[in-house]
Structure formats: C-alpha cells, structure tokens
Design an enzyme around this catalytic site. Structure first.
Site, PDB file in Angstrom:
ATOM      1  N   LYS A 253       0.862  -1.187   0.000  1.00  0.00           N
ATOM      2  CA  LYS A 253       0.000   0.000   0.000  1.00  0.00           C
ATOM      3  C   LYS A 253       0.891   1.227   0.000  1.00  0.00           C
ATOM      4  O   LYS A 253       2.034   1.178   0.472  1.00  0.00           O
ATOM      5  CB  LYS A 253      -0.870   0.016   1.257  1.00  0.00           C
ATOM      6  CG  LYS A 253      -2.120   0.841   1.133  1.00  0.00           C
ATOM      7  CD  LYS A 253      -3.222   0.036   0.481  1.00  0.00           C
ATOM      8  CE  LYS A 253      -4.471   0.830   0.233  1.00  0.00           C
ATOM      9  NZ  LYS A 253      -5.583  -0.051  -0.129  1.00  0.00           N
TER      10      LYS A 253
ATOM     11  N   ASP B 292      -6.939   4.378  -4.479  1.00  0.00           N
ATOM     12  CA  ASP B 292      -7.610   4.218  -3.184  1.00  0.00           C
ATOM     13  C   ASP B 292      -8.265   5.590  -2.941  1.00  0.00           C
ATOM     14  O   ASP B 292      -8.499   6.334  -3.903  1.00  0.00           O
ATOM     15  CB  ASP B 292      -6.597   3.836  -2.074  1.00  0.00           C
ATOM     16  CG  ASP B 292      -7.265   3.297  -0.809  1.00  0.00           C
ATOM     17  OD1 ASP B 292      -7.651   2.128  -0.789  1.00  0.00           O
ATOM     18  OD2 ASP B 292      -7.425   4.064   0.168  1.00  0.00           O
TER      19      ASP B 292
HETATM   20  N1  GLU Z   1      -7.334   0.242  -2.861  1.00  0.00           N
HETATM   21  C1  GLU Z   1      -8.086  -0.938  -3.194  1.00  0.00           C
HETATM   22  C2  GLU Z   1      -8.127  -1.860  -1.994  1.00  0.00           C
HETATM   23  O1  GLU Z   1      -8.172  -1.397  -0.875  1.00  0.00           O
HETATM   24  C3  GLU Z   1      -7.651  -1.578  -4.496  1.00  0.00           C
HETATM   25  C4  GLU Z   1      -6.230  -2.003  -4.599  1.00  0.00           C
HETATM   26  C5  GLU Z   1      -5.813  -2.466  -5.997  1.00  0.00           C
HETATM   27  O2  GLU Z   1      -6.642  -2.528  -6.909  1.00  0.00           O
HETATM   28  O3  GLU Z   1      -4.625  -2.773  -6.131  1.00  0.00           O
HETATM   29  O4  GLU Z   1      -8.168  -3.062  -2.097  1.00  0.00           O
END
Ligand code: GLU
Length: 453
Positions: free
Chosen positions: A129, A169
């Site tokens: 992340k 996100d």
């Molecule tokens: N931010 C999204 C999550 O919390 C998607 C992450 C992604 O597609 O890599 O899963």
C-alpha cells in the site's frame, strides 16, 4: 477487546514496541492474531521459524519527499509512502491513498490487510500500500498533475509489473493513475501497462474495474444474506461514502431491488427516504467533483429528503436492514453498531478498509448480525485489478460481461471459503475469523516453502 492466545501474545507485544503510536496498524494486527489462536492450536508448525513475526513485519518501507509547485508558484512539500508488505503470493499489489490523514501507520495497516485480502482472491498478488498526505481537495487539475508527476519521479524505481503494482484508493482515481502512468512511461522508456491498475480504458484499463469494489461487496453481502434465505429485495440499505465503492454498491443493490436511502462524504450525509437518485449522485460526485449536500439543493427540501452536516449526527442513525460502510477506517463505532442493531440491521458488508471499530464488530457478532469484514467483502476491487494485469500480460481486452462474470465467481469463492473456514475452526458464521484464517494459510504456506527469507 477479544483475546490473543498466550502463544501469540509476545508477537503482539513486539509489534507494539517497534511500531510506536501506530494505532491503526496495532488494531489490524490484533484482529488477525485474535483469529490465529485457533490455527496454531491445530497446526503448531506455524509457530516455527518466526513465521508469524515475519508476516507482521513489512518486507520493505519507502518514505520520500514529494516537492511540487502550486498555481501561485509556491513550493509545497508532501511525504510519499510505499509499504511493500508481503510478496509471498506475487508482486506487491495495493492502492495509493492521497489524503491529509495519511501517515506510515495508516499505510502499514492498509498493507497488512491487503496481504490477506489479496491472498483470499486466489490470484497471484502480494500485498502493499502507499500514498501521501497530499490533500487533493480544492487543488486544480494542473496542481494534481504536478503532484502526481513528482510522486512518481521517486516511486518509479521501486515499481515494475513483476515487482510492485499500485492502483487507486481514497483520493486516487483514473485521473491520478493517468498522470502517474504517463510519468512512469516517460521515466523508464517502457510501455509497461501492467505496472499500474485502475487505468483509463484507452490505455490498458479493464472494463468493470471502476465498478468492481462496490459490485463485489454487494455480491458478498448478498451471499451472506442468502445463507439465511434472505436477499436485498425490499430491504432498506445505508451506504456511507460517495466515492467509487459507494456509488457502485448503490447501483448493484438497486438492481437487486434494495432501497438505498443514504450516503455521505466529509461534509455530512444526505437522506432520501424514497431511495437515492443515483444518476444525480453520479452527476454531483463523478462529473462536478462536488459535495453530497448539493443533492438537497438540486432535489429540493422536503419529501423525505434532508441533509445532516458532519458532526451533527451519524449516518448510522438512519434505520436500515443492511449497512455498507464504504467511507474510511473506524467510521462505524460501537455506539453506531448498537443503534443499527436496535433499528433491526441484519447484515453489514464493509466496502471500506477496517471501517468498523473492534467494539462495533463485537456488538454485531454478539447480536447475530451477519458481518462481512473488508478484507473479504471489498476484495472485488483488487481482484479485478489482477484481472486487469492478466489482460495486460496477454495484450488482450475482455468484455464487461466476461470481467464481471469472473468477479462474481471470485466473490462467491471468497464468501464460501470464509464461511467454510469458520465452520472448520469451530466458529460457524464468523466471517472475521474465517477470512483471517483462510487468508493467513494462503500466505503462510508459500512462506514456509521459501525458507527463512
Ligand atoms: N485500494 C483498493 C483496496 O483497498 C484496491 C487495490 C488495488 O486494486 O490494487 O483493495
């Protein structure tokens, strides 16, 4: 709070000691460790070689300066983060969050959760992340572009389709991904489509990616309802938030005959007792980038339409049978959970990451409310990112129908594996324990095969 097994207590103490003050990270680790007591009782081998200690420690953490010039020619400094948490299952994968609240503890909690969520999808993606404390609110398009370019100018050296694949996100959507992809391409001289997901449809993005998290949470929540021979049809639903996750949850719930009566943003929440007008919400949020309070102005006061300012009430005061918290972490407290239970809530599907506090989760479970934790219920977004990577790797492009059908199948599998795992470990109906254990085993097994690394 729940109990951590004696054998795991020391691991948690150590996590607290070396990650001082990172409350959200402690909360996310604690929840997983509370579930793992049942696993190590059955499989003591998972206690060997500090496996669980290693799972709690990110593989790599990158923190960097992001300088950029605003429209008044002032230089601004933000802080950029990427926490590459675990690559046992595949390249690090997870979104970027641009929000003033971002700090290393928040990114670490999100990366930790992402690792198990991604494992639950059954697709070959590790967990990571990132993001920044940059606040996109009120910034011009040119400012957002300069910020994204500066952010990528440092981050690009840590990425790659086989290394680390970010996505969106909170605060990062197709516009920001476009600016970052453009800068990555320019810096590397490579058209590496699979290095970012959530891309625009004209340059390698996947159909149904935008809808995926909201649709996926709706499938998951529906599957929970169906275990009690219930469905969305005729039910009143509250969805917090008004970003991609919320909007496409509302869309899917409405298609199943559910009536969504409220949604929110940081300005407050809007209620429409006859059911929200989704086209209007889309117009306000997706086209104008406006606030939900405009709904009231455009619809007119009265007729069961009203707006409650942030701080003057909670969206969870609105009576409903299904709640889908889709805004941000810890937005639904123990007090909110009690109100929802009093009003007859039957199911809660978490569209956001860790939106319910531990007190809220405990209250729901004690009251027999079906509770789908984010790391299972909202996995549809990242699952569809992995489908985007598949399309990029094979230089192919699937139809909306094909992609959505795969998403539906993945969500059904996630639901069933959480449900079955909960049963196997003696806590039928406990999707939190089911998700934590099923996700953990999928990460632990390859790590055991790799030896101590
Ligand atoms: N931010 C999204 C999550 O919390 C998607 C992450 C992604 O597609 O890599 O899963």
């Amino acid at each position: 709070m729940g109990q951590i097994d004696d054998k795991l207590e020391g691991i948690f103490d150590e996590v607290i000691r070396r990650n001082t003050g990172e409350a959200e990270f402690h909360q996310a680790v604690r929840e997983v460790l509370e579930s793992l007591g049942r696993v190590v009782a059955k499989h003591p081998e998972y206690l060997d070689k500090a496996l669980i200690e290693r799972i709690c420690e990110p593989e790599r953490q990158i923190i960097f300066r992001v300088p950029w010039t605003d429209d008044n020619n002032q230089v601004n400094i933000n802080r950029g983060f990427r926490v590459q948490f675990n690559s046992a299952m595949g390249p690090y994968k997870g979104g970027l969050r641009f929000h003033p609240s971002v700090n290393v503890g928040i990114i670490k909690f999100l990366g930790f959760e992402q690792t198990f969520k991604n494992a639950l999808t059954g697709l070959p993606i590790g967990g990571g992340k990132g993001g920044s404390d940059f606040d996109p609110k009120g910034r011009s398009d040119a400012e957002v572009m300069r910020f994204c370019q500066s952010f990528m100018t440092e981050l690009y050296r840590h990425l790659g389709e086989y290394t680390d694949v970010p996505a969106g996100d909170i605060g990062v959507g197709a516009r920001e991904i476009g600016y970052m992809f453009g800068q990555y391409k320019r810096l590397t001289n490579r058209y590496e489509a699979g290095v970012l997901t959530g891309k625009g449809l004209f340059y390698g993005g996947s159909l149904a990616r935008k809808e995926a998290t909201g649709y996926g949470n709706t499938y998951f929540t529906r599957a929970m309802l169906q275990t009690g021979s219930e469905d969305f049809d005729g039910k009143t639903v509250v969805v917090s938030g008004s970003g991609n996750v919320a909007i496409y949850s509302i869309e899917k719930v409405q298609s199943y005959g559910g009536k969504v009566v409220a949604c929110s943003d940081s300005s407050g929440y809007v209620v429409d007792e006859s059911g929200l007008d989704l086209d209007l919400i889309k117009e306000i949020k997706e086209v104008r980038r406006g606030r939900v309070s405009e709904y009231l102005r455009l619809k007119g006061d009265g007729n069961g339409v009203y707006f409650v300012k942030a701080g003057e009430g909670s969206i969870w005061d609105v009576p409903c049978q299904v709640a889908m918290p889709s805004a941000t972490q810890n937005e639904l407290t123990g007090k909110d959970a009690k109100t929802l239970i009093r009003n007859g809530v039957q199911a809660v599907g978490e569209g956001a990451n860790m939106p319910s506090t531990p007190e809220a989760i405990r209250a729901f479970q004690q009251a027999g409310v079906k509770f789908g934790p984010g790391k299972a219920a909202n996995a549809g977004g990242v699952a569809t990112s992995a489908l985007e990577m598949q399309q990029n790797a094979s230089r192919d492009r699937w139809t909306f129908e094909k992609t959505e059908a795969k998403l539906a199948e993945i969500m059904r599998d996630i639901h069933d594996s959480c449900h079955e795992t909960a049963e196997e470990y003696g806590v039928p109906g406990d999707y939190v324990t089911g998700a934590n254990i099923a996700g953990f085993i999928r990460v632990a097994e390859p790590m055991r095969a790799f030896g101590v690394i």
